[in-house]
Scaffold this active site. Structure first.
Site, mmCIF file in Angstrom:
data_model
loop_
_atom_site.group_PDB
_atom_site.id
_atom_site.type_symbol
_atom_site.label_atom_id
_atom_site.label_comp_id
_atom_site.label_asym_id
_atom_site.label_seq_id
_atom_site.Cartn_x
_atom_site.Cartn_y
_atom_site.Cartn_z
ATOM 1 N N VAL A 1 11.125 -29.357 7.005
ATOM 2 C CA VAL A 1 11.658 -28.767 8.239
ATOM 3 C C VAL A 1 12.646 -29.725 8.908
ATOM 4 C CG1 VAL A 1 11.099 -27.722 10.464
ATOM 5 C CG2 VAL A 1 9.564 -27.397 8.525
ATOM 6 N N LYS B 1 1.933 -25.943 14.170
ATOM 7 C CA LYS B 1 0.952 -24.971 14.665
ATOM 8 C C LYS B 1 -0.417 -25.589 14.943
ATOM 9 C CE LYS B 1 0.545 -23.669 9.879
ATOM 10 N NZ LYS B 1 1.707 -24.442 9.468
ATOM 11 N N GLU C 1 8.737 -22.209 19.130
ATOM 12 C CA GLU C 1 9.090 -20.936 18.486
ATOM 13 C C GLU C 1 8.740 -20.943 17.001
ATOM 14 O OE1 GLU C 1 10.762 -17.844 19.851
ATOM 15 O OE2 GLU C 1 9.624 -17.519 18.036
ATOM 16 N N ASP D 1 -4.554 -21.054 8.289
ATOM 17 C CA ASP D 1 -3.203 -21.100 8.844
ATOM 18 C C ASP D 1 -2.965 -19.891 9.766
ATOM 19 O OD1 ASP D 1 -0.214 -22.028 8.546
ATOM 20 O OD2 ASP D 1 -0.187 -19.904 8.011
ATOM 21 N N LYS E 1 -2.276 -19.537 14.027
ATOM 22 C CA LYS E 1 -1.135 -18.782 14.572
ATOM 23 C C LYS E 1 -1.599 -17.653 15.505
ATOM 24 C CE LYS E 1 1.871 -19.951 10.682
ATOM 25 N NZ LYS E 1 2.296 -19.538 9.321
#
Lengths: 406, 406
Positions: free
Chosen positions: A12, A100, A124, A196, A200
């Site tokens: 990322v 997250k 975001e 995961d 979220k």
């Protein structure tokens, strides 16, 4: 010129640098000032790469540089990300992140820290990768009271389920392929066990309902028990099997859950396939809405992170994020939540029909000729607790999958 | 307390009042102050309705009241909406609207007026009803350069096309039903000729590309020539027919179009049915994203309008909208845009096959046994101009529908 620092030059982090370089002029125009990457924190060196001149190994260089106004935390994991984020916010630097785990665990506290200082903590990219969902929840769906969120929040498992659905393959087989293609980790538990997706939906629910939803409280069931045979029944019923994270307001209480769910073709989540993600939201005046896009991947995720950088650059001294209260939202036990179930049972349909109907009332039977010694049926709507009691009484349940009602 | 005025107590206007009343406490919390509807402008009186005490017949009462900071224009049409909006902005009042005609025609000018005064002109409800799309384009997809937008932007025609697809009915028949149900106007031209979708894609394109796209320049084809026979072919090909408004960057130029288009099941627009709308956006780093929801209706539209009211209340002295330049974006002629086409031709496939292949090259033929004296084929990718020349040469074309490439 606004100076920023990027913590972590992994997938990322390098995507963030690439996006800022690629769309330099339009990004600067939208931010209202030139965005300059002053530092990139990483343990490694990248000799020969132009990024090397920005690489630092000591976080304190960033923390102590008053020129740095925005810090991009894309390290992942709880530590040292938590400590670094907190120190940055305390030093008056806005932070944005794709992390997250951190947002789910400490989001309420970090948002509050940012708010007190009139700076921002934005995330975001933490849910749904490149899909704009946090900002729409924060600033678009404001006229509504959100009473339901349901999302396909994990691209790896959606890729696997799509393969199983379209190619009739078994779980182990598609997992191996996903690992070979780099979609799934060598240890796939975070994806396939639903952890995961759980983090979220905890973040999305906290934001939508305004109070901390602890991910540890969310009932979570992965896709490890889904088989090719389940998809035979699903196809016969004209439904898809999706791993959903969902939360719902039922009366005055809330529940949340991650589980594989059968969805109908009329459901907008039905046709979300492959690595795509989608988040369905129901508002009390808006009705149904859905946000769809790439839930992972270097550039889509970086796109979301950089949109946060731009928003922070435009609001250097103004907090724009609704914070959620650290006062915990107590979730009700899912045993009271209601739905219908698809059940696979051992035995012969001819011999068992009467007993199934006696226990479950009116059901719809499904038989797949090639699956001998078993049959399937879908129940009417009942609570999870009622289902459990009846399944126990039947005694011959092979497996059950929940059915989404819309 | 922030005082607002609503211009027009029609469907959307009464929806705005209803939404503000229904979600009063959460809306006030998000706006940071209590929102009070001080006036509602309408020519009519509503005796016996609690709204009556707020009704005024003279716009100047609103214009000259310095307490009114936000004006909701939900009158529709160009005049007097344009004059009123301009006067409000000049008087330092923020305005929000659902009026697509006005935004498409005078958006650039009104945005600039607002920006000069550090106030806002917002229009989330002008495209896609309740779907958050304007705000995401303005503040979420900022890291991207948008190179394509494609939307199902009109609920009436999507309802009609869905009925034709699922029930095999003819155009006139479903139009009549849509009119009886109140989904279509007695004069349905704005919907079925694509004029409504045209204004919406003009607004979305102006915002995404940053320069004024004049709706008059957009090639617009409605659904009036779509027949039940077309759907027989579509079903055989496994595709759906959707009325799309779309615009695309091709090299350094842009084109825009409204037309019925065949879409593939792998396209996220494929399964958008009934009165639902969806807007597909492609960004150069984000990739594909889609926003889905109710494109019309009293409460969904009012939800979008009220989200604008809240944003304006939060930003009373700060312009938050990217404005687009009134400098016109010249669209290239669609004759240079490329795609494949589905063609219905008169005659016998056996006799015509060689000639079709000679003219169009490699094509895929489709025959529907019950449709005698004609056959269909899909072409390879070519420009609109090339298609026109070849169709002319073939001479026996009954109709053609464009095919969306993704």
């Amino acid at each position: 010129m606004i100076h920023i620092a990027v913590l972590g030059y992994g997938t990322v982090g390098s995507g963030v640098v690439e996006v800022i370089n690629t769309n330099h002029s339009s990004i600067n125009k939208k931010a209202g000032e030139e965005i300059n990457i002053k530092y990139v924190l990483d343990l490694r060196d990248f000799e020969g790469d132009p990024i090397q001149e920005k690489i630092v190994h000591d976080f304190n260089i960033i923390l102590n540089d008053p020129e740095v106004k925005i810090v991009v935390e894309v390290m992942g994991g709880l530590e040292p990300a938590y400590t670094y984020t907190k120190q940055c916010l305390l030093a008056g630097k806005s932070v944005c992140t794709s992390n997250k785990e951190l947002v789910a665990k400490h989001g309420a506290e970090l948002l509050e820290l940012a708010k007190e200082r009139n700076i921002n903590y934005l995330f975001e990219a933490s849910c749904g990768g490149g899909i704009p969902i946090i900002r729409p929840l924060n600033s678009s769906l404001t006229a509504d009271e959100i009473d339901e969120i349901a999302g396909i929040l994990n691209g790896t498992t959606n890729y696997m389920l799509t393969k199983m659905a379209t190619e009739g393959r078994e779980y182990d087989d598609v997992l191996k392929e996903a690992q070979e293609k780099g979609y799934a980790e060598r240890n796939p538990a975070a994806d396939v066990e639903g952890y995961d997706a759980c983090r979220k939906i905890a973040i999305l629910s906290s934001l939508a309902f305004g109070r901390q939803v602890d991910f540890e409280d969310i009932y979570t069931e992965g896709i490890t028990n889904i088989t090719a045979a389940d998809f035979k029944y699903a196809r016969e019923m004209g439904k898809a099997i999706k791993l959903l994270g969902f939360s719902k307001k039922a009366g005055e209480s809330f529940y949340a859950m991650v589980a594989p769910v059968l969805v109908d073709p009329t459901d907008p989540l039905y046709s979300v396939n492959g690595v795509f993600n989608a988040i369905f939201v129901h508002g009390n005046v808006l009705g149904d809405a859905m946000f769809y896009g790439r839930g992972a991947g270097k550039l889509p995720t970086a796109s979301a992170v950089v949109s946060d950088v731009i928003d922070e650059a435009k609001h250097l001294h103004r907090s724009i994020m609704a914070f959620w209260s650290s006062h915990k939202l107590e979730l009700t036990d899912i045993s009271n939540s209601q739905r219908s179930f698809f059940v696979r049972a051992a035995g012969s349909l001819e011999e068992e029909r009467a007993r199934v109907e006696e226990i479950f009332g009116s059901v719809h039977f499904i038989r797949i000729p090639e699956l001998e010694g078993e049959f399937g049926f879908t129940t009417g709507i009942m609570t999870e607790a009622e289902y459990a009691v009846r399944a126990e009484r039947l005694g011959s349940v092979i497996s059950r999958i929940r059915i989404r009602s819309i």
